[in-house]
Structure formats: C-alpha cells, structure tokens
Write a protein that holds these residues in place. Sequence first.
Motif, PDB file in Angstrom:
ATOM      1  N   ASP A 116       0.859  -1.193   0.000  1.00  0.00           N
ATOM      2  CA  ASP A 116       0.000   0.000   0.000  1.00  0.00           C
ATOM      3  C   ASP A 116       0.899   1.249   0.000  1.00  0.00           C
ATOM      4  O   ASP A 116       1.048   1.925   1.009  1.00  0.00           O
ATOM      5  CB  ASP A 116      -0.901  -0.050   1.238  1.00  0.00           C
ATOM      6  CG  ASP A 116      -1.838   1.136   1.281  1.00  0.00           C
ATOM      7  OD1 ASP A 116      -2.019   1.795   0.232  1.00  0.00           O
ATOM      8  OD2 ASP A 116      -2.385   1.395   2.371  1.00  0.00           O
ATOM      9  N   ILE A 117       1.525   1.476  -1.161  1.00  0.00           N
ATOM     10  CA  ILE A 117       2.463   2.608  -1.287  1.00  0.00           C
ATOM     11  C   ILE A 117       2.139   3.399  -2.557  1.00  0.00           C
ATOM     12  O   ILE A 117       1.537   2.862  -3.488  1.00  0.00           O
ATOM     13  CB  ILE A 117       3.937   2.145  -1.357  1.00  0.00           C
ATOM     14  CG1 ILE A 117       4.133   1.078  -2.462  1.00  0.00           C
ATOM     15  CG2 ILE A 117       4.410   1.632  -0.007  1.00  0.00           C
ATOM     16  CD1 ILE A 117       5.582   0.754  -2.755  1.00  0.00           C
ATOM     17  N   ILE A 118       2.556   4.649  -2.577  1.00  0.00           N
ATOM     18  CA  ILE A 118       2.361   5.476  -3.774  1.00  0.00           C
ATOM     19  C   ILE A 118       3.692   5.973  -4.333  1.00  0.00           C
ATOM     20  O   ILE A 118       3.731   6.682  -5.333  1.00  0.00           O
ATOM     21  CB  ILE A 118       1.446   6.685  -3.472  1.00  0.00           C
ATOM     22  CG1 ILE A 118       1.997   7.510  -2.309  1.00  0.00           C
ATOM     23  CG2 ILE A 118       0.028   6.216  -3.194  1.00  0.00           C
ATOM     24  CD1 ILE A 118       1.252   8.822  -2.088  1.00  0.00           C
ATOM     25  N   ARG A 119       4.793   5.598  -3.640  1.00  0.00           N
ATOM     26  CA  ARG A 119       6.083   6.158  -4.034  1.00  0.00           C
ATOM     27  C   ARG A 119       7.196   5.222  -3.565  1.00  0.00           C
ATOM     28  O   ARG A 119       7.072   4.582  -2.508  1.00  0.00           O
ATOM     29  CB  ARG A 119       6.190   7.528  -3.351  1.00  0.00           C
ATOM     30  CG  ARG A 119       7.502   8.188  -3.323  1.00  0.00           C
ATOM     31  CD  ARG A 119       7.439   9.445  -2.437  1.00  0.00           C
ATOM     32  NE  ARG A 119       8.799   9.753  -2.071  1.00  0.00           N
ATOM     33  CZ  ARG A 119       9.529  10.720  -2.624  1.00  0.00           C
ATOM     34  NH1 ARG A 119       8.990  11.549  -3.485  1.00  0.00           N
ATOM     35  NH2 ARG A 119      10.787  10.901  -2.285  1.00  0.00           N
ATOM     36  N   ILE A 120       8.261   5.135  -4.369  1.00  0.00           N
ATOM     37  CA  ILE A 120       9.461   4.399  -3.955  1.00  0.00           C
ATOM     38  C   ILE A 120      10.639   5.377  -4.033  1.00  0.00           C
ATOM     39  O   ILE A 120      10.839   6.031  -5.064  1.00  0.00           O
ATOM     40  CB  ILE A 120       9.712   3.167  -4.853  1.00  0.00           C
ATOM     41  CG1 ILE A 120       8.537   2.177  -4.721  1.00  0.00           C
ATOM     42  CG2 ILE A 120      11.036   2.492  -4.482  1.00  0.00           C
ATOM     43  CD1 ILE A 120       8.611   0.980  -5.662  1.00  0.00           C
ATOM     44  N   SER A 121      11.379   5.472  -2.946  1.00  0.00           N
ATOM     45  CA  SER A 121      12.559   6.333  -2.884  1.00  0.00           C
ATOM     46  C   SER A 121      13.826   5.486  -2.981  1.00  0.00           C
ATOM     47  O   SER A 121      13.817   4.307  -2.615  1.00  0.00           O
ATOM     48  CB  SER A 121      12.610   7.090  -1.551  1.00  0.00           C
ATOM     49  OG  SER A 121      11.463   7.863  -1.372  1.00  0.00           O
ATOM     50  N   ALA A 122      14.893   6.118  -3.450  1.00  0.00           N
ATOM     51  CA  ALA A 122      16.196   5.437  -3.470  1.00  0.00           C
ATOM     52  C   ALA A 122      17.266   6.481  -3.185  1.00  0.00           C
ATOM     53  O   ALA A 122      17.141   7.638  -3.605  1.00  0.00           O
ATOM     54  CB  ALA A 122      16.438   4.784  -4.831  1.00  0.00           C
ATOM     55  N   TYR A 123      18.298   6.064  -2.465  1.00  0.00           N
ATOM     56  CA  TYR A 123      19.353   6.981  -2.034  1.00  0.00           C
ATOM     57  C   TYR A 123      20.693   6.439  -2.514  1.00  0.00           C
ATOM     58  O   TYR A 123      20.983   5.264  -2.320  1.00  0.00           O
ATOM     59  CB  TYR A 123      19.353   7.101  -0.507  1.00  0.00           C
ATOM     60  CG  TYR A 123      17.990   7.437   0.038  1.00  0.00           C
ATOM     61  CD1 TYR A 123      17.573   8.758   0.117  1.00  0.00           C
ATOM     62  CD2 TYR A 123      17.094   6.429   0.412  1.00  0.00           C
ATOM     63  CE1 TYR A 123      16.299   9.083   0.573  1.00  0.00           C
ATOM     64  CE2 TYR A 123      15.822   6.744   0.869  1.00  0.00           C
ATOM     65  CZ  TYR A 123      15.432   8.069   0.949  1.00  0.00           C
ATOM     66  OH  TYR A 123      14.165   8.378   1.382  1.00  0.00           O
ATOM     67  N   THR A 124      21.494   7.297  -3.132  1.00  0.00           N
ATOM     68  CA  THR A 124      22.816   6.831  -3.590  1.00  0.00           C
ATOM     69  C   THR A 124      23.904   7.799  -3.121  1.00  0.00           C
ATOM     70  O   THR A 124      23.638   8.989  -2.920  1.00  0.00           O
ATOM     71  CB  THR A 124      22.900   6.762  -5.133  1.00  0.00           C
ATOM     72  OG1 THR A 124      23.036   8.086  -5.657  1.00  0.00           O
ATOM     73  CG2 THR A 124      21.696   6.085  -5.752  1.00  0.00           C
ATOM     74  N   PHE A 125      25.117   7.273  -3.011  1.00  0.00           N
ATOM     75  CA  PHE A 125      26.269   8.155  -2.906  1.00  0.00           C
ATOM     76  C   PHE A 125      26.325   8.980  -4.198  1.00  0.00           C
ATOM     77  O   PHE A 125      26.034   8.459  -5.288  1.00  0.00           O
ATOM     78  CB  PHE A 125      27.578   7.352  -2.797  1.00  0.00           C
ATOM     79  CG  PHE A 125      27.876   6.822  -1.431  1.00  0.00           C
ATOM     80  CD1 PHE A 125      27.105   5.816  -0.870  1.00  0.00           C
ATOM     81  CD2 PHE A 125      28.954   7.310  -0.705  1.00  0.00           C
ATOM     82  CE1 PHE A 125      27.388   5.312   0.395  1.00  0.00           C
ATOM     83  CE2 PHE A 125      29.253   6.819   0.559  1.00  0.00           C
ATOM     84  CZ  PHE A 125      28.471   5.825   1.112  1.00  0.00           C
ATOM     85  N   ALA A 126      26.728  10.238  -4.107  1.00  0.00           N
ATOM     86  CA  ALA A 126      26.844  11.089  -5.293  1.00  0.00           C
ATOM     87  C   ALA A 126      27.780  10.459  -6.325  1.00  0.00           C
ATOM     88  O   ALA A 126      27.605  10.640  -7.528  1.00  0.00           O
ATOM     89  CB  ALA A 126      27.367  12.466  -4.895  1.00  0.00           C
TER      90      ALA A 126
END
Length: 170
Positions: A116-126
């Motif tokens: 039950d989600i509307i968004r997926i986030s992802a985080y990376t090193f620059a």
Amino acid sequence: MSVELRPWTDQDYEALVHICNHIDRTYLSDTIPNPYHLEDAKEYIAIANQSEGQTGIYRAILNDGKIVGNISVVKKKDIRKKDSELGYYLGKEFCSRGIMTEAVRQILLLSFNRLDIIRISAYTFAENIASQRVLEKNGFIKEGIARNSFFKNNQIHDEFLFSILKEGVK
Ligand SMILES: CC(C)(COP(=O)(O)OP(=O)(O)OC[C@H]1O[C@@H](n2cnc3c(N)ncnc32)[C@H](O)[C@@H]1OP(=O)(O)O)[C@@H](O)C(=O)NCCC(=O)NCCS
C-alpha cells in the motif's frame, strides 16, 4: 541472459553469505555485517519472510538460475507510510551486465501491486554513477542532494535522492 526475482528461503543462507562477502561495499550502508556470517543470513531471511507483503518485498536476484544479488522495497513509517525505500546489491563478478536494471524493473511492478504505497525512494552516494543509471533507466527522477549527508571510511559524501511514483509505473 535471464533475470528472475524470487522470495528468499532457508535453502539460501549460504548463497546470501557468499554474495555479502563478495560485494563492492564502497557505496553501501555499513549496516550490512562485514564479514557476513551464517547467523546474519538466517536473521535477514527470517525478517524478510515475516515482513513479506506487509511492510516490504524482499527478493533474491537470480541470473540464469543462480543467486547473484539481493533487492528489496521496504515501507517507511508514520506520515511516510505510503513511501518506501529501494535497496539492492550484486556480487562483484555479476556487475555491469544489465542485471540490476532488470531486477529494479521487476520489483517496481511487484511493489506497487502488493504494497500500500504510492512512491518508492532510493538513495545513492553522489559518486555511485552505476546505481544512478540503474534508477534513471527505470524512470526514477533525481529530486535532490543532501550535502555532506554520508560519512563512510572517514570521508564525507553528498547523497542523491531519487524517487518514482506509482502513477508513473505501468
Ligand atoms: C550499483 C549496481 C547495483 C549496478 O548494478 P548493475 O547490474 O551492474 O547495473 P547495470 O549493468 O544494470 O547498469 C549499470 C549502468 O551504469 C553504467 N555505469 C557503470 N559504471 C559506470 C561508471 N563508472 N560511470 C558511468 N556509468 C557507469 C553502465 O554503463 C550502465 O548504464 P548503461 O546501460 O546506460 O550503459 C551494482 O554495481 C552493485 O551491486 N554495486 C555494489 C552495491 C551498490 O553500490 N548498491 C547500490 C547502493 S545505492
């Protein structure tokens, strides 16, 4: 070349240990134990299976039938409960073959269908260009930079924030 995702099972402990002891950790969180032991794999797979479909989607990545990596989408909490975080890694020898681009494509569909989600986030090193390309090739948008956000191996790094919305995934 085939890429398939499947839930982790208790037959996979040794494969997970092998992968986690053969990842390039330069741009990974330090929460993954190093060295990685059998007990770590048992704990991870137990949590994955308890949470499956409720608070996350956890999958082994198979390339031509062999486990080569790990990918998950985990729901956030509180007022971010409709958001989630994507994480992934491959054993070193399996990088740069297009495997993660395909694995991300598959887990996006699964996650938006089952959680039950509307968004997926992802985080990376620059500096993690390969990871950023995987996200961009799957339609993720770079939303911003958290300056000096990561501290790893005694060095400071900027963090890039990416996301994809459910409405953008068909
Ligand atoms: C990052 C990682 C997941 C990428 O997976 P992968 O299967 O190797 O990625 P793919 O082969 O599907 O795609 C990689 C893309 O990055 C590009 N790329 C790789 N290294 C690059 C570099 N140094 N500079 C520019 N582009 C690069 C490739 O050319 C490819 O893009 P293209 O198809 O447009 O040519 C994998 O290398 C990995 O597991 N690394 C260690 C763990 C990690 O960093 N996880 C991510 C944390 S956010």
